[in-house]
Motif scaffolding. Structure first.
Motif, PDB file in Angstrom:
ATOM      1  N   LYS A 111      -5.385   1.041  -7.646  1.00 39.62           N
ATOM      2  CA  LYS A 111      -6.236   0.593  -6.550  1.00 39.62           C
ATOM      3  C   LYS A 111      -6.090  -0.924  -6.396  1.00 39.62           C
ATOM      4  O   LYS A 111      -6.331  -1.686  -7.338  1.00 39.62           O
ATOM      5  CB  LYS A 111      -7.690   0.957  -6.814  1.00 39.62           C
ATOM      6  CG  LYS A 111      -8.625   0.626  -5.656  1.00 39.62           C
ATOM      7  CD  LYS A 111     -10.051   0.998  -5.970  1.00 39.62           C
ATOM      8  CE  LYS A 111     -10.239   2.506  -6.010  1.00 39.62           C
ATOM      9  NZ  LYS A 111     -11.671   2.877  -6.169  1.00 39.62           N
ATOM     10  N   CYS A 129       0.456   5.910  -0.259  1.00 38.25           N
ATOM     11  CA  CYS A 129      -0.463   6.979   0.109  1.00 38.25           C
ATOM     12  C   CYS A 129      -1.472   7.218  -1.015  1.00 38.25           C
ATOM     13  O   CYS A 129      -1.372   6.635  -2.093  1.00 38.25           O
ATOM     14  CB  CYS A 129       0.303   8.257   0.444  1.00 38.25           C
ATOM     15  SG  CYS A 129       1.305   8.883  -0.907  1.00 38.25           S
ATOM     16  N   LYS A 130      -2.452   8.086  -0.773  1.00 37.76           N
ATOM     17  CA  LYS A 130      -3.539   8.257  -1.728  1.00 37.76           C
ATOM     18  C   LYS A 130      -3.085   8.894  -3.031  1.00 37.76           C
ATOM     19  O   LYS A 130      -3.599   8.573  -4.099  1.00 37.76           O
ATOM     20  CB  LYS A 130      -4.648   9.102  -1.093  1.00 37.76           C
ATOM     21  CG  LYS A 130      -5.369   8.400   0.057  1.00 37.76           C
ATOM     22  CD  LYS A 130      -6.494   9.257   0.597  1.00 37.76           C
ATOM     23  CE  LYS A 130      -7.232   8.543   1.728  1.00 37.76           C
ATOM     24  NZ  LYS A 130      -8.334   9.361   2.271  1.00 37.76           N
ATOM     25  N   ARG A 131      -2.126   9.815  -2.956  1.00 42.66           N
ATOM     26  CA  ARG A 131      -1.667  10.505  -4.163  1.00 42.66           C
ATOM     27  C   ARG A 131      -0.208  10.132  -4.416  1.00 42.66           C
ATOM     28  O   ARG A 131       0.680  10.479  -3.637  1.00 42.66           O
ATOM     29  CB  ARG A 131      -1.807  12.023  -4.011  1.00 42.66           C
ATOM     30  CG  ARG A 131      -3.246  12.475  -3.821  1.00 42.66           C
ATOM     31  CD  ARG A 131      -3.330  13.974  -3.652  1.00 42.66           C
ATOM     32  NE  ARG A 131      -2.891  14.682  -4.837  1.00 42.66           N
ATOM     33  CZ  ARG A 131      -3.670  14.962  -5.878  1.00 42.66           C
ATOM     34  NH1 ARG A 131      -4.936  14.565  -5.876  1.00 42.66           N
ATOM     35  NH2 ARG A 131      -3.213  15.606  -6.915  1.00 42.66           N
ATOM     36  N   THR A 132       0.013   9.395  -5.490  1.00 44.50           N
ATOM     37  CA  THR A 132       1.362   8.924  -5.824  1.00 44.50           C
ATOM     38  C   THR A 132       1.629   9.186  -7.307  1.00 44.50           C
ATOM     39  O   THR A 132       1.598   8.268  -8.119  1.00 44.50           O
ATOM     40  CB  THR A 132       1.510   7.424  -5.516  1.00 44.50           C
ATOM     41  OG1 THR A 132       0.392   6.728  -6.115  1.00 44.50           O
ATOM     42  CG2 THR A 132       1.519   7.153  -4.027  1.00 44.50           C
ATOM     43  N   VAL A 136      -7.093   0.071  -1.383  1.00 44.29           N
ATOM     44  CA  VAL A 136      -6.132   1.129  -1.104  1.00 44.29           C
ATOM     45  C   VAL A 136      -5.321   1.379  -2.367  1.00 44.29           C
ATOM     46  O   VAL A 136      -5.282   0.552  -3.293  1.00 44.29           O
ATOM     47  CB  VAL A 136      -5.189   0.763   0.060  1.00 44.29           C
ATOM     48  CG1 VAL A 136      -5.950   0.623   1.362  1.00 44.29           C
ATOM     49  CG2 VAL A 136      -4.416  -0.513  -0.253  1.00 44.29           C
ATOM     50  N   ASN A 137      -4.646   2.511  -2.396  1.00 43.79           N
ATOM     51  CA  ASN A 137      -3.732   2.802  -3.494  1.00 43.79           C
ATOM     52  C   ASN A 137      -2.389   2.134  -3.199  1.00 43.79           C
ATOM     53  O   ASN A 137      -1.864   2.236  -2.094  1.00 43.79           O
ATOM     54  CB  ASN A 137      -3.543   4.312  -3.634  1.00 43.79           C
ATOM     55  CG  ASN A 137      -2.733   4.680  -4.854  1.00 43.79           C
ATOM     56  OD1 ASN A 137      -2.976   4.163  -5.949  1.00 43.79           O
ATOM     57  ND2 ASN A 137      -1.754   5.545  -4.699  1.00 43.79           N
ATOM     58  N   SER A 182       0.829  -1.206   0.000  1.00 41.68           N
ATOM     59  CA  SER A 182       0.000   0.000   0.000  1.00 41.68           C
ATOM     60  C   SER A 182       0.862   1.253   0.000  1.00 41.68           C
ATOM     61  O   SER A 182       1.954   1.286   0.580  1.00 41.68           O
ATOM     62  CB  SER A 182      -0.918   0.001   1.224  1.00 41.68           C
ATOM     63  OG  SER A 182      -0.153  -0.002   2.412  1.00 41.68           O
TER      64      SER A 182
END
Length: 435
Positions: A122, A111-114, A132-133, A109
């Motif tokens: 996802k 973080c949300k913005r990569t 999760v991202n 996993s």
């Protein structure tokens, strides 16, 4: 804790350099490259991270993060050969000639913005059953009677068009739209190979680079339970047994009738036979077994199907094998070795750096980070104390830390790893301080 280059890391990189010089490509590592690789591997083992800032602090500024970054991205290290040559060094060191190939996928996993980390998407998180991202990898691991070795890996990225089509299809299904009125399935894109294709590609590479290794079986989970993978993997290695897993609702043909696996084994065969199965390391496990040679409709041919249930479980799991001439006991015993790749995943994620903190940019940075992480595992396999344990059929130490809670990959399979603590083996500390 200060970072110091471990003697074992220096010796390991020297072995790699010598093997590279003897390879057909006749590559070599410069003095700076050897020093860099030995330092990074030592730092990843000591800090359990692949982080330039951490390495700069722990070395008291002796190695700057900028210099480490430059060597990682700009130095002309033969990254594409390091992993393969490292495997050859281990095979030659222990005289390995046979084993089984294990295939499975795992996720990490993020973080949300990569935006700058390669191939993030996802992914499903098993702990929460949510999404999760993160990044997904498909691993190929070689299991031998003496030791288990990670061989190769591939990063997986789903086709965005296929993902969007599935979303629309599921939405229209809920709305009751018939299949003829739904958008057609997009054609496969070669730029986004499936996990099955990635696995087949690694098996082909293994056959090409390690032709003298005798492979007894190829083991995979339900993800690789389709006909294309099973028949393709078996043909690549000249009819090698391939054991995968089928879902309970897989359709089989029995006396010209189509039934699913659960219905067939529950209705036609009755209660299973209770047996004691000898699994890895000589451990005995009570199981309930049923078996039959059935034609799987989706595969278009006959498979050896085994319904297997361990003591304490309520539901059967269904194994499928390509070679129907084997005995069901041998197939069931072979399948137990597949869990060794899960043992590797647990240890790799906790103790070998890349999964704890590795924020290298681009797919190139991610791939090189995983290579360094796997090289840490290989270096530990060649450590003198490790070699002595393996040669005397003793449980192997999975890291340079003193084990507090032992989970051993024994002489057949498993490895030790620590569940907590920061104690160091005094023997390793003394040899490190003398360096």
């Amino acid at each position: 804790m200060l970072i110091r280059i471990l003697p074992g890391a220096t010796q390991f990189i020297d072995h790699l350099d010598q093997a590279l010089r003897r390879a057909p490509q006749a590559q070599r590592l410069t003095i700076k490259q050897r020093y860099f690789l030995a330092f990074i591997i030592s730092a990843m083992i000591l800090t359990q991270k692949l982080c330039w800032a951490t390495m700069e602090r722990r070395s008291l500024g002796q190695y700057t993060s900028a210099a480490l970054w430059w060597m990682f991205y700009r130095s002309e290290i033969v990254w594409h050969l390091l992993l393969r040559i490292s495997v050859l060094v281990i095979i030659d060191r222990y005289g390995l000639s046979e084993g089984n190939l294990l295939i499975d996928d795992t996720g990490r996993s993020r973080c949300k913005r990569t935006k700058k980390i390669g191939k993030t998407h996802k992914i499903r998180e098993k702990k929460t059953s949510g999404y999760v991202n993160g990044q997904e990898l498909v691993f190929l691991v070689l299991q031998t009677p003496l030791v288990t070795i990670p061989i190769d890996f591939r990063f997986y990225m789903p086709d965005p068009k296929m993902t969007e089509w599935r979303k629309k299809r599921d939405l229209l299904k809920k709305q009751g739209v018939p299949s003829k009125d739904r958008p057609p399935k997009p054609k496969p894109n070669s730029e986004y190979p499936t996990k099955q294709l990635l696995a087949l590609d690694m098996i082909q590479a293994f056959q090409r680079h390690f032709p003298d290794m005798n492979v007894t079986g190829i083991l995979a989970d339900a993800l690789c339970g389709d006909a294309h993978f099973m028949d393709g993997a078996s043909s690549i290695l000249s009819g090698t047994q391939v054991v995968s897993q089928l879902r309970w609702n897989q359709t089989v043909i029995y006396k010209n009738k189509e039934v699913n696996l659960k219905t067939y084994f529950d209705s036609y065969l009755g209660p299973g036979v209770k047996k004691t199965l000898v699994i890895r390391g000589g451990k005995e496990q009570k199981v309930t077994v049923l078996s039959a040679r059935l034609k799987v409709k989706a595969h278009g041919q006959k498979r050896f199907i085994i319904a297997l249930k361990y003591e304490g479980e309520d539901d059967y799991r269904y194994l499928a094998a390509t070679d129907v001439s084997w005995r069901h006991d041998d197939i069931a015993r072979l399948h137990t070795l597949r869990w060794l790749i899960e043992v590797f995943f647990e240890d790799w994620k906790l103790h070998e750096g890349w999964c704890n903190r590795a924020l290298q940019q681009g797919i190139e940075g991610s791939e090189r980070g995983v290579i360094l992480s796997v090289l840490c595992d290989h270096m530990l396999l060649l450590h003198p104390e490790q070699s002595a344990r393996l040669e005397h059929k003793q449980p192997r130490a999975g890291s340079l830390r003193l084990p507090l809670a032992v989970w051993s990959r024994s002489s057949e399979s498993m490895r030790c790893w620590i569940s907590s603590g920061q104690l160091w083996s005094q023997k390793i500390l003394r040899s490190s301080s003398r360096s």
